[in-house]
Structure formats: structure tokens, C-alpha cells
Design an enzyme around this catalytic site. Structure first.
Site, PDB file in Angstrom:
ATOM      1  N   LEU A   5       0.834  -1.207   0.000  1.00 37.09           N
ATOM      2  CA  LEU A   5       0.000   0.000   0.000  1.00 37.09           C
ATOM      3  C   LEU A   5       0.868   1.256   0.000  1.00 37.09           C
ATOM      4  O   LEU A   5       0.579   2.233  -0.686  1.00 37.09           O
ATOM      5  CB  LEU A   5      -0.947   0.006   1.206  1.00 37.09           C
ATOM      6  CG  LEU A   5      -1.885   1.219   1.238  1.00 37.09           C
ATOM      7  CD1 LEU A   5      -2.885   1.170   0.099  1.00 37.09           C
ATOM      8  CD2 LEU A   5      -2.626   1.322   2.567  1.00 37.09           C
ATOM      9  N   GLY A  48      22.184  17.607  13.274  1.00 36.51           N
ATOM     10  CA  GLY A  48      23.026  16.427  13.104  1.00 36.51           C
ATOM     11  C   GLY A  48      23.132  15.952  11.676  1.00 36.51           C
ATOM     12  O   GLY A  48      24.208  15.909  11.104  1.00 36.51           O
ATOM     13  N   GLU A  66       7.554   9.530  24.603  1.00 40.74           N
ATOM     14  CA  GLU A  66       6.726   8.459  24.052  1.00 40.74           C
ATOM     15  C   GLU A  66       6.392   7.348  25.024  1.00 40.74           C
ATOM     16  O   GLU A  66       5.346   6.734  24.926  1.00 40.74           O
ATOM     17  CB  GLU A  66       7.392   7.861  22.818  1.00 40.74           C
ATOM     18  CG  GLU A  66       6.979   8.616  21.599  1.00 40.74           C
ATOM     19  CD  GLU A  66       7.778   8.244  20.382  1.00 40.74           C
ATOM     20  OE1 GLU A  66       7.993   7.040  20.162  1.00 40.74           O
ATOM     21  OE2 GLU A  66       8.184   9.164  19.670  1.00 40.74           O
ATOM     22  N   HIS A 109      10.424  19.928   8.161  1.00 44.43           N
ATOM     23  CA  HIS A 109       9.461  18.989   7.580  1.00 44.43           C
ATOM     24  C   HIS A 109       8.697  19.617   6.433  1.00 44.43           C
ATOM     25  O   HIS A 109       7.896  18.959   5.786  1.00 44.43           O
ATOM     26  CB  HIS A 109       8.512  18.457   8.647  1.00 44.43           C
ATOM     27  CG  HIS A 109       9.180  17.447   9.520  1.00 44.43           C
ATOM     28  ND1 HIS A 109      10.035  17.806  10.531  1.00 44.43           N
ATOM     29  CD2 HIS A 109       9.162  16.097   9.515  1.00 44.43           C
ATOM     30  CE1 HIS A 109      10.498  16.711  11.112  1.00 44.43           C
ATOM     31  NE2 HIS A 109       9.987  15.665  10.512  1.00 44.43           N
TER      32      HIS A 109
HETATM   33  N1  GLN Z   1      20.525  13.845  15.001  1.00 46.76           N
HETATM   34  C1  GLN Z   1      19.374  13.394  14.303  1.00 46.76           C
HETATM   35  C2  GLN Z   1      19.325  13.997  12.909  1.00 46.76           C
HETATM   36  O1  GLN Z   1      19.751  15.087  12.744  1.00 46.76           O
HETATM   37  C3  GLN Z   1      18.114  13.760  15.051  1.00 46.76           C
HETATM   38  C4  GLN Z   1      16.881  13.250  14.371  1.00 46.76           C
HETATM   39  C5  GLN Z   1      15.601  13.377  15.183  1.00 46.76           C
HETATM   40  O2  GLN Z   1      15.487  14.166  16.078  1.00 46.76           O
HETATM   41  N2  GLN Z   1      14.599  12.607  14.878  1.00 46.76           N
HETATM   42  O3  GLN Z   1      18.847  13.401  11.977  1.00 46.76           O
END
Ligand code: GLN
Ligand code: ZN
EC number: 2.1.1.14
Length: 770
Positions: A19, A445, A618, A707
Site C-alpha cells: 500500500l 546532526g 513516548e 518537515h
Molecule cells: N541527530 C538526528 C538527525 O539530525 C536527530 C533526528 C531526530 O530528532 N529525529 O537526523
């Protein structure tokens, strides 16, 4: 006496993520809607076939994106910016626009927010409601599915046999309402209950007309702390719904019903399902009437360990005596949180594999349990013997327990989880050492994971290139990232994480106690899946993991390079954890392994080290009463990993995409010298918390939403930084994106970071001139 076998739902993405691939092709415009629907029906029907041996066929849990969004469509709750004509059928493209902001047709509009489904790593699309919200049934999908399922079971019924009963899954009105977000003028959500009742009455009638024998009405908010008003609403709602349907199975999971039981036990529903893996079977069993259905979820829908069938039968047998054919045996929750089929795993170590059960295997376990109840243990003696042998094999395997790890855990001293000096002392020493400007700039990072990088890793994994060639290729990527950052004028650099497939998998692969699957995909949101590692044994670090790469990066520049690690709680929470060891102990084991890594980095001359904990929220228990204990060990685990260094070594942490406001005290307790934290998507809503709570250490509120493909302007970033200075002392503020940049392309990253640096420089001038 005949106990009934069922599940609460099945993975929706397909055993080979069929999917996912079809959706992504459709969104790109590469396939037609018909072709997408074809794949969807095949995936759905495969899930039905998997349930062949069960008494009930559970349907309606299949979704193109998210089951909460399905419910919103069913109720006709589509935010007005999507221009959906009220009362009309919600088209698939409108549906996708709500989820993703865009679809192959129609105008783009900002997508609805997405957030975590209880304490899982699955994300749902948050319904948007407003005052006097109207509900108009606007999706035929569920009814069509039930009709198809009714035809399906009739077709498959063997001569003279009754067709399998069809159970439709429906998100309950109160859970849907509780998870929704109010837009515009605020109001009490419960004022919508009468209108929701009306809508649900219509839905229930239509479901019965479509051929549903049972309705599994999911109300997992019963596992939360509820106010008196919400409890009372359960009574109001279910009295009204029971008047139109005597086929309702009220379903809860993920935690115990606890103090909601007094309300639940009086509800006039036909049956109750509880999560007996996490829940309070004894108290429910003593309160729930014997003449109503009791569905016991004993096969874990959240984890991948094979069920101890004999032990489960011992629990179920007395219940079968009391409930007879009113006893249902099922999965604790939907199986959507586990992979589809263990049989696909050909490379998994045989011993470890024998300990596991995925979706298909869990269905078989439920069949065995019911058969054991209905025909006696002798009828399933082989399966029971096999299951018991698995338990013995796990208990006695030499691969699980490591006495050196146990000893280290036993020897932990309180001072191991505490920096020697308070932050103020450390901050002064670090300021003298690093000489960073006002508003230091850094990134989180990762830099873009280009096709080139992925190709290099794949080639290496398949043996296409030698270790030396691989090393040279990754070093070239590191060099590129360092040069770019120097050109951009960033202050604290990173190596870019080109060697990492995934921030958890990478560490798991380099630690003892972890196993990996090939196809163990679990839906995270929409078409996105994750493949959680399996922690099966004591965690230890055989050798340094990241040091060589970071050291290489540092050798290329005079600016400080920040070492990059994933934190203990995040590694734990994005893996399938052990069920023979507490999460707390596993977290400490991972923490000690990371502590060694941190110290090795320090010894190698890396004096800024980031330990990411995006998932710290989480594992927060759903019930408030248990949250403090969790936070205490989660904090301790982080501090165990980070506290073994000199005061001049600067520890960073990073968090994103959760609401951290309510655990801000715990975040402060981590005592990281610097935290970089997501805020730009929520327009710095996070900062509100700092009106009441003075965050003690350095903090970098994210000023670039990674994002989104949108590139923020210099002016926008300046505005965000200025906002931050209203809440935080400016000498404590860092400037950085929201999260890692691995999903973005270099061109946009370069431009966005250029703006970020330009905004910072202009504000430095402004404030230093003052
Ligand atoms: N150090 C990771 C990166 O830069 C952190 C990713 C995350 O917070 N999900 O990809
Ligand atoms: Zn992040």
C-alpha cells in the site's frame, strides 16, 4: 461452551508495504486512482484471508492513511480550508489533502496536524472541530467494506457451514471527540455529544443494514484519567447507542480501565474488550456480568514475543467456565503495531526467530488458545509443548544474559548520574573554552541523505565495495558537509550522519542484544513505516561506534564539531523491548553503553556531544499516577549516559515533534548544557511554558521547519528569534533548525541555513550595539 476467537485489527500497509508504494505512486501521479484502489483491495483482502481460522472476521480497520481521519470523513468533519461541500461524499483526494496538504488533484492547503496515537509510535490526523460543529455522514467507505465483507464470508463459507461472522471496527464517538482539536472560539467539547449521538445512531443502523454482525467500538480513552464529566458522557452516549444496537463491543486497550471501571460496568453494551497484557483482568472479571460478552486481549498487539500459551490458558480456563460462549479471546490491541509475517524473515537468526510472533503468528496463537478452551488442552498439546519449549529456550539461552552488564547495573552509584559541577560553573568554563558568539548557530546532526550516500551504504551492505572504499566514500561526504558548513558560517559543526541509515538502527547494529528484521515494518503515519529493532538481550558495546567518523570530521576544521549520539530512552522506545526485563533496566544498559561512547569521544578530542532524545515523551505512561516514576528513570538513564565527562565538555540534547510543555521540568532535570528543541511548526507555542518556568540551561528553539519544503526568509527567522528573546535570556539562546536535515535537498538546506545565519548576524549586531 464455545469461546470465540478474534483480533482487533490487522496491519494495513501490506506484508511487503504494497500500500505504501501504491500510495506514493498515486501521489506522484504515476498511477491512476483505480490502480491504487486495486492494490488497497488486495491488501485488505489479504488481511481477511489471514483471519480465516478465527470465528469473527474483523473489517473496516483498513485505511488509506489513518483510521481517525476515516472517522472524521465518515462524520463529515473536513476543515473548511479544503472547500469540501458539506454533506457530499469525501473524495479520496480531499481526504489526502487533509492528511498531506496536497493530492494529485485540487488546491493545496495546509494539512491537519498529526500526533501520536496514545503511547504508540503511530500518528493520527487530528480532527478539527469548531463550536456548533455539524455532523453529516460523508463517507460510504465503511459501509461498502462491510457489504463486501458480507459477500466475502458468504462466498467462503464451506457447504452447509455458517459464514464467518463480520465484525466492523468503528472509532467510538468519545475517543474521536477527545482526540480532536478545537479551532476558533473555544467551547466545551462535550456540548457536541448530542449531535454525535445522532450521527452514530445513523452509522450503527447503516452498519447493521450493511451486514455487520458485531460492532467493535473503540474507546481507548478509557485507559486515560477521565473527569467525572467525561465518564458521565460514556453513560449518556452508550445508553443512547445501545437503544439502536445490541451488538456493540466496547473496546479499550493500551492500559487498564482502572477507576473508569465503575462507569464501564454499568454500560448497556453487549460486550467489553480489555487489554489483558497491560490491563487489570482481575478487577474487570469480577465486575463484568457473566451474561455479557467479555473479550480478553491476551495476545500482545504491541510487541513481538511469542505467547506463553500454556500460561495464557491457565488464565483463560476459569474465565471460560464463567463466561462460556460469551468469552472472546483476542489480541490486546489491533495488530497494526506489529509486522505482518515472521515467515518472511529468512535472514533472522534461527534461535531468536523461534522466540517471536508477528501478526500472522499471533492469529495462530489466538486460534490455539480458543481451541484449547473449546476442545481441551489435549487437542492443542503439540502447540502448547512448542510454546513452552520457546519459553525455556529464552530463559536458558546464553545469548540473553551478560553477567558483566548485570554487574555494572548493580554497581551504579547515584553520583554516576550527575555532572560533578552545576550548570553555572560548567557554562562559565565552556564559554571560556569555546568562545562562541552571542546566538551560536548549529544544526541538529544530519545533512541531506543524497541518493549517492544511500547508494554507498547499500553497496557496502551488499558487499559491492570494500570496507576501505566505503570509508573513503563516507569521509568524502563528511568533508563535503564540513566545507559547506564553514562556507555557511555556522559556529558548531556536525559531521552529517552519512553513515547512518536510521538513528536507532545504526546504534542497535553496533550494540550487543539487538536483532534486526528484513520486513518487520510497522506503520508510523500514512505511507511511512519504521522497522524497529528487537532488543532480545543485555545491551553492551563491544567497541566504539562513532568516534572514528567524528574525529575525522574534527580533523578537517578548527571550529568545534559536535559528536552525535542517539539517547538511551529513544533507542529503547523505538525498538521492540524485552518482556523478560524491565524497560528501566534496559534503558540503563543502553545508557551505560552510550556513556562509554561519550567518554571515548571526549578522549578523542570531541568536546561537544549531542545525545538525541526525541522520543523521551513516548514511553510516558498514559495514567498520571505512573508518570513520575517513569520520568525519574528516563532522566536517570539520560544522565547516566551524559555525566561521565569533564565540566568543559558540553552536552547537548535534542527533542522534536511532541508536546514537551507538560514534561518541561523533566527536560530541565536532564541537565544538558544545551537543548535544541522543535518550535517553529507550532509557531513557538512551546515558548509559552517559559513564562511560568525558567528553563535553566542553554536552549535552541528551532527556527526552520525542516518537515516543510518551504524555505523560511531571513526576516521570518529574525522574527522567530526576537520572539524567543521575549521568553529566554538572550545569552542562553542558540539558533538552529527544528530537526535533522536528512530528508531535505542540499539546495534548499543551503538557502535556508544562509537565511538562518544572516538573521543571526543581523540580530547579533542589533543586540551587541545596544
Ligand atoms: N541527530 C538526528 C538527525 O539530525 C536527530 C533526528 C531526530 O530528532 N529525529 O537526523
Ligand atoms: Zn528532531
Amino acid at each position: 461452551m464455545m469461546a470465540v476467537a478474534h483480533i482487533l485489527g490487522f496491519p494495513r500497509i501490506g506484508a511487503k508495504r504494497e500500500l505504501k508504494f501504491a500510495l506514493e505512486k498515486y501521489w506522484r501521479g504515476d498511477i491512476s486512482q483505480e490502480a491504487l484502489l486495486d492494490v488497497a483491495r488486495t491488501v485488505e483482502e489479504t488481511a481477511w484471508q489471514a483471519q480465516q481460522g478465527l470465528d469473527l472476521l474483523t473489517v473496516g480497520d483498513f485505511t488509506f492513511y489513518d483510521h481517525i481521519l476515516d472517522t472524521s470523513s465518515l462524520l463529515g468533519v473536513i476543515p473548511s480550508r479544503f472547500n469540501h461541500p458539506q454533506g457530499e461524499e469525501v473524495s479520496l483526494d480531499t481526504y489526502f489533502r487533509v492528511a498531506r496538504g496536497r493530492a494529485p488533484t485540487g488546491e493545496d492547503a495546509p494539512a491537519s496536524e498529526m500526533t501520536k496515537w496514545f503511547d504508540t509510535n503511530y500518528h493520527y490526523i487530528v480532527p478539527e472541530i469548531s463550536k456548533n460543529q455539524a455532523f453529516t455522514l460523508s463517507s460510504q467507505k465503511l459501509f461498502d467494506t462491510v457489504k463486501r465483507a458480507t459477500a466475502y464470508v458468504a462466498r467462503n463459507a464451506k457447504d452447509n457451514n455458517e459464514p464467518q461472522a463480520v465484525k466492523a471496527v468503528l472509532v467510538g464517538p468519545l475517543t474521536w471527540l477527545k482526540l480532536s482539536a478545537i479551532k476558533g472560539e473555544t467551547f466545551s467539547k462535550l456540548t457536541l455529544v448530542p449531535a454525535l449521538i445522532e450521527a452514530y445512531r445513523t452509522i450503527l443502523v447503516k452498519l447493521a443494514e450493511s451486514g455487520a454482525d458485531w460492532i467493535q467500538i473503540d474507546e481507548p480513552i478509557l485507559a486515560l484519567d477521565l473527569s467525572e464529566e467525561w465518564r458521565a458522557a460514556f453513560t449518556t452516549v452508550y445508553e443512547a447507542l445501545a437503544a439502536v444496537s445490541d451488538r456493540l463491543i466496547l473496546t479499550t486497550y493500551f492500559d487498564e480501565i482502572g477507576d473508569n471501571l465503575n462507569t464501564v460496568k454499568t454500560l448497556p453494551v453487549a460486550g467489553l474488550h480489555i487489554d489483558a497484557v497491560r490491563g487489570d483482568l482481575d478487577s474487570v472479571a469480577s465486575a463484568w456480568p457473566n451474561d455479557k460478552i467479555l473479550s480478553v486481549g491476551l495476545v500482545d498487539g504491541r510487541n513481538i514475543w511469542a505467547n506463553d500459551l500454556a500460561k495464557s490458558l491457565t488464565i483463560l480456563e476459569p474465565l471460560a467456565k464463567q463466561w462460556g460462549d460469551q468469552l472472546w479471546v483476542g489480541s490486546s490491541s489491533s495488530l497494526l503495531h506489529v509486522p505482518v509475517d515472521l515467515n518472511a524473515e529468512e535472514k533472522l537468526d534461527a534461535e531468536i526467530r523461534s522466540w517471536l510472533a508477528f501478526g500472522i503468528q499471533k492469529i495462530a496463537e489466538i486460534e490455539v488458545l480458543t481451541q484449547g478452551l473449546n476442545q481441551g488442552r489435549e487437542a492443542v498439546s503439540d502447540a502448547l509443548a512448542k510454546a513452552s519449549a520457546i519459553q525455556v529456550s529464552r530463559e536458558t539461552s546464553t545469548r540473553i544474559h551478560n553477567s558483566a552488564v548485570a554487574k555494572r547495573i548493580a554497581d551504579i552509584r547515584p553520583e554516576d548520574a550527575k555532572r560533578n559541577d552545576p550548570f553555572t560553573v560548567r557554562a562559565a568554563l565552556q564559554a571560556a573554552k569555546f568562545q562562541l558568539p552571542l546566538f551560536p548557530t548549529t544544526t541538529i546532526g544530519s545533512f541531506p541523505q543524497t541518493g549517492d550516500i544511500r547508494q554507498t551504504r547499500l553497496q557496502y551492505r551488499l558487499g559491492g565495495i570494500s570496507e576501505a572504499e566505503y570509508k573513503t566514500a563516507i569521509q568524502a561526504q563528511i568533508q563535503y558537509a564540513i566545507e559547506e558548513q564553514e562556507k555557511l558560517g555556522l559556529d558548531v559543526l556536525v559531521h552529517g550522519e552519512a553513515e547512518r541509515n536510521d538513528m536507532v538502527e545504526y546504534f542497535g547494529e553496533n550494540l550487543d542484544g539487538f536483532a534486526f528484521t528484513q520486513f518487520g515494518w510497522v506503520q508510523s503515519y500514512g505511507s511511512r513505516c519504521v522497522k524497529p529493532p528487537i532488543i532480545y538481550g543485555d545491551v553492551a558495546r563491544p567497541k566504539a561506534i562513532t568516534v572514528e567518523w567524528i574525529q575525522y570530521a574534527q580533523s578537517l576544521t578548527n571550529l568545534p564539531v559536535k559528536g552525535m549520539l542517539t539517547g538511551p530512552v529513544t533507542i529503547l522506545s523505538w525498538s521492540f523491548p524485552r518482556d523478560d526485563e524491565s524497560d528501566e533496566t534496559t534503558a540503563y544498559q543502553i545508557a551505560l553503553a552510550l556513556r562509554d561512547e561519550v567518554q571515548d569521544l571526549e578522549a578523542a578530542g570531541v568536546h561537544i556531544i549531542q545525545i538525541d532524545e526525541p522520543a523521551i515523551r513516548e514511553l510516558l505512561p498514559l495514567r498520571k499516577a505512573r508518570q513520575a516514576a517513569y520520568l525519574e528513570w528516563a532522566e536517570r538513564a539520560f544522565r547516566l549516559s551524559s555525566s561521565g565527562v569533564a565540566p568543559t565538555t558540553q552536552i547537548h540534547t535534542h527533542m522534536c515533534y511532541s508536546n514537551f510543555n507538560e514534561i518541561i521540568h523533566s527536560i530541565a532535570n536532564l541537565d544538558a548544557d544545551v537543548i535544541t528543541i522543535e518550535t517553529s511548526r507550532s509557531h513557538m507555542k512551546l515558548l509559552d511554558v517559559f513564562r511560568e518556568f525558567q528553563y535553566p540551561n542553554d536552549i535552541g528553539p528551532g527556527v526552520y521547519d525542516i518537515h516543510s519544503p518551504r524555505i523560511p526568509t531571513t526576516q521570518e527567522i529574525e522574527t522567530l528569534i526576537e520572539r524567543a528573546t521575549e521568553y529566554l535570556p538572550k545569552e542562553r539562546i542558540w539558533i538552529n533548525p527544528d530537526c535533522g536535515l536528512k530528508t531535505r535537498g542540499w539546495d534548499e538546506v543551503r538557502e535556508a541555513l544562509n537565511h538562518l545565519v544572516a538573521a543571526t548576524k543581523s540580530l547579533r549586531q542589533k543586540y551587541q550595539a545596544q
